[in-house]
Design a protein around this motif. Structure first.
Motif, PDB file in Angstrom:
ATOM      1  N   GLU A  47       0.257 -12.728  -0.297  1.00 18.53           N
ATOM      2  CA  GLU A  47      -0.942 -13.336  -0.901  1.00 18.53           C
ATOM      3  C   GLU A  47      -1.304 -14.643  -0.185  1.00 18.53           C
ATOM      4  OE1 GLU A  47       1.604 -12.142  -2.485  1.00 18.53           O
ATOM      5  OE2 GLU A  47       0.939 -10.867  -4.161  1.00 18.53           O
ATOM      6  N   LEU A  48      -0.264 -15.446   0.124  1.00 21.53           N
ATOM      7  CA  LEU A  48      -0.502 -16.710   0.822  1.00 21.53           C
ATOM      8  C   LEU A  48      -1.109 -16.452   2.205  1.00 21.53           C
ATOM      9  CD1 LEU A  48      -0.180 -19.764   1.344  1.00 21.53           C
ATOM     10  CD2 LEU A  48       2.190 -19.333   1.963  1.00 21.53           C
ATOM     11  N   LEU A  49      -0.548 -15.488   2.937  1.00 23.91           N
ATOM     12  CA  LEU A  49      -1.027 -15.215   4.296  1.00 23.91           C
ATOM     13  C   LEU A  49      -2.429 -14.609   4.292  1.00 23.91           C
ATOM     14  CD1 LEU A  49       2.275 -13.903   5.940  1.00 23.91           C
ATOM     15  CD2 LEU A  49       1.183 -16.102   6.303  1.00 23.91           C
ATOM     16  N   ASP A  50      -2.736 -13.774   3.277  1.00 29.98           N
ATOM     17  CA  ASP A  50      -4.106 -13.236   3.158  1.00 29.98           C
ATOM     18  C   ASP A  50      -5.121 -14.370   3.083  1.00 29.98           C
ATOM     19  OD1 ASP A  50      -3.337 -10.602   3.222  1.00 29.98           O
ATOM     20  OD2 ASP A  50      -3.311 -10.337   1.038  1.00 29.98           O
ATOM     21  N   ALA A  51      -4.805 -15.358   2.216  1.00 28.67           N
ATOM     22  CA  ALA A  51      -5.722 -16.496   2.041  1.00 28.67           C
ATOM     23  C   ALA A  51      -5.753 -17.359   3.302  1.00 28.67           C
ATOM     24  CB  ALA A  51      -5.277 -17.328   0.842  1.00 28.67           C
ATOM     25  N   LEU A  52      -4.602 -17.508   3.940  1.00 30.82           N
ATOM     26  CA  LEU A  52      -4.502 -18.371   5.124  1.00 30.82           C
ATOM     27  C   LEU A  52      -5.361 -17.857   6.279  1.00 30.82           C
ATOM     28  CD1 LEU A  52      -2.965 -20.735   6.643  1.00 30.82           C
ATOM     29  CD2 LEU A  52      -1.312 -18.989   7.335  1.00 30.82           C
TER      30      LEU A  52
END
Length: 433
Positions: free
Chosen positions: A154-159
């Motif tokens: 989820e963090l990497l998707d947003a990043l």
């Protein structure tokens, strides 16, 4: 250079574990001791087809008396300046600490995307504990566990959504590893070359614990410089940290093209420096020897000549190696050192046309043939350079098993005499015609 993401936070929240997970290699040292990551550490990662560079920083500590922690703070600020986006990592086990508040104050002033990552969240109870991090004033947060990887998606998707699109052509650049004993001046050498404080430099030996790449592109030269942790004798490798650092230095030697071996002129070309030299030679790497701190040595008329002869005696028979006397502090001859390393790289990748090789070597062999062995005469008919990344030559003859090492050294010396292979090990094979 693609988009850059910096991972920041106070010491021991799991930044290096997260970094290693993203680059899928054990690059940064991970240890339960806080403050292990002392330098910025670079790696490549990609998510959903988008590549980005990661910087794993040392832990941020405000107002510390510790000499390393003050330097780490400078490094974190440098990393934030370089980055396109920042992952601010905190630890759910500790909750919001004063240091977290200090870092968040710094990050609220930054006009860049900041992602608050709450680490060590591996159950529902901890998920609810994470709510308190809203108090940092950085908006929504992402819960994850660096150790098992949960929540990182989820963090990497947003990043990757906020990272700039940077199109670039990847080129395979030569890699020059700066190696030597601890405290020989390796990090200072790279800082002097690139003109910024890229590495932490203190008077304490062993400050650099990781091997780190820096792209160098000046004065018509382009290559990757690798600063390695100082290599110590095995007997002195007591902490786990030291062990990983030594392994990383060895790996840096294995994966580079040219080793720039830096030694302290006041300590001399001792056994440990010789071990590093032979490690580079065994791995068929180009070698340049730099005698640093030459400004501190009391000199006489023949000082350079005598010092050079001592080193050459210690590295026989592979003594065709450039030796330069430099001072990183006064920047004396440091750019000459880089020119020499580039020349050695070219020598290492040099290819000699077979016809030219035979025209020169066969008359020499005819004039000085291999000595007879057990009454047998060896006749060498033909030679060629093998298609390998470093110089290897095959000599074809009737009785290859009777050619002794001294004669192979004779052939090597003649090759060096007629073709410039300065700084590069040469391997000679005898093959059955």
């Amino acid at each position: 250079m693609g988009a850059i993401v910096a991972i920041v936070g106070r010491p021991n929240v799991g930044k290096s574990t997260f970094f290693n997970r993203l680059i899928q290699r054990r690059e940064a040292i991970v240890d339960a001791v806080s403050g292990v990551t002392r330098d910025r550490h670079y790696g490549k990662s990609d998510w959903n087809g988008k590549e980005f560079s990661l910087i794993d920083t040392g832990g941020y500590v405000v107002g510390s008396d510790d000499i390393f922690e003050q330097e780490i703070d400078k490094q974190v600020e440098l990393a934030i300046d370089e980055a396109d986006a920042i992952i601010f990592m905190v630890d759910v086990e500790s909750g919001v600490t004063g240091m977290d508040e200090d870092v968040s104050r710094l990050l609220r002033k930054v006009d860049k995307p900041v992602f608050l990552a709450v680490n060590k969240v591996d159950n529902a109870q901890r998920e609810s504990d994470a709510v308190e991090f809203y108090a940092l004033g950085l908006g929504d947060y992402y819960t994850l566990s660096s150790i098992n990887g949960s929540g990182t998606g989820e963090l990497l998707d947003a990043l990757v959504e906020v990272l700039p699109e940077i199109e670039e052509e990847e080129s395979e650049l030569p890699r020059f590893a700066v190696v030597g004993r601890p405290n020989a001046g390796k990090s200072s050498f790279i800082n002097a070359l690139i003109g910024e404080e890229r590495y932490i430099v203190t008077d304490i030996a062993g400050t650099t614990r990781d091997s780190i790449d820096t792209k160098y592109n000046r004065f018509g030269f382009e290559f990757n410089l690798v600063d390695t942790a100082g290599i110590r004798r095995k007997a002195k490798v007591k902490e786990d940290l030291e062990f990983y650092s030594v392994m990383r230095s060895v790996r840096a030697i294995e994966h580079c093209d040219v080793c720039i071996l830096l030694l302290d002129a006041t300590r001399g070309f001792d056994g440990q420096v010789q071990n590093i030299f032979w490690l580079a030679q065994r791995n068929n790497k180009g070698v340049v020897i730099l005698v640093n701190k030459w400004d501190l040595v009391e000199k006489e008329t023949n000082s350079v000549k005598e010092y050079t002869q001592k080193i050459k005696k210690a590295i026989e028979p592979f003594d065709d190696v450039p030796i330069l006397f430099i001072s990183v502090l006064t920047k004396q001859r440091i750019f000459k050192a880089i020119e020499t390393a580039v020349d050695v790289y070219k020598n290492r990748s040099k290819k000699i046309v077979t016809r030219k090789l035979n025209d020169i070597m066969l008359p020499i062999i005819e004039h000085t043939p291999p000595p007879a062995y057990k009454g047998k005469y060896v006749k060498i008919k033909f030679c060629t350079q093998l298609p390998t990344p470093y110089p290897q030559f095959a000599f074809f003859c009737n009785l290859p098993q009777y050619v002794r090492d001294p004669y192979k050294r004779f052939l090597e010396n003649k090759l060096r005499e007629h073709f410039d292979f300065s700084g590069v090990p040469i391997t000679i094979f005898m093959r059955k015609k």
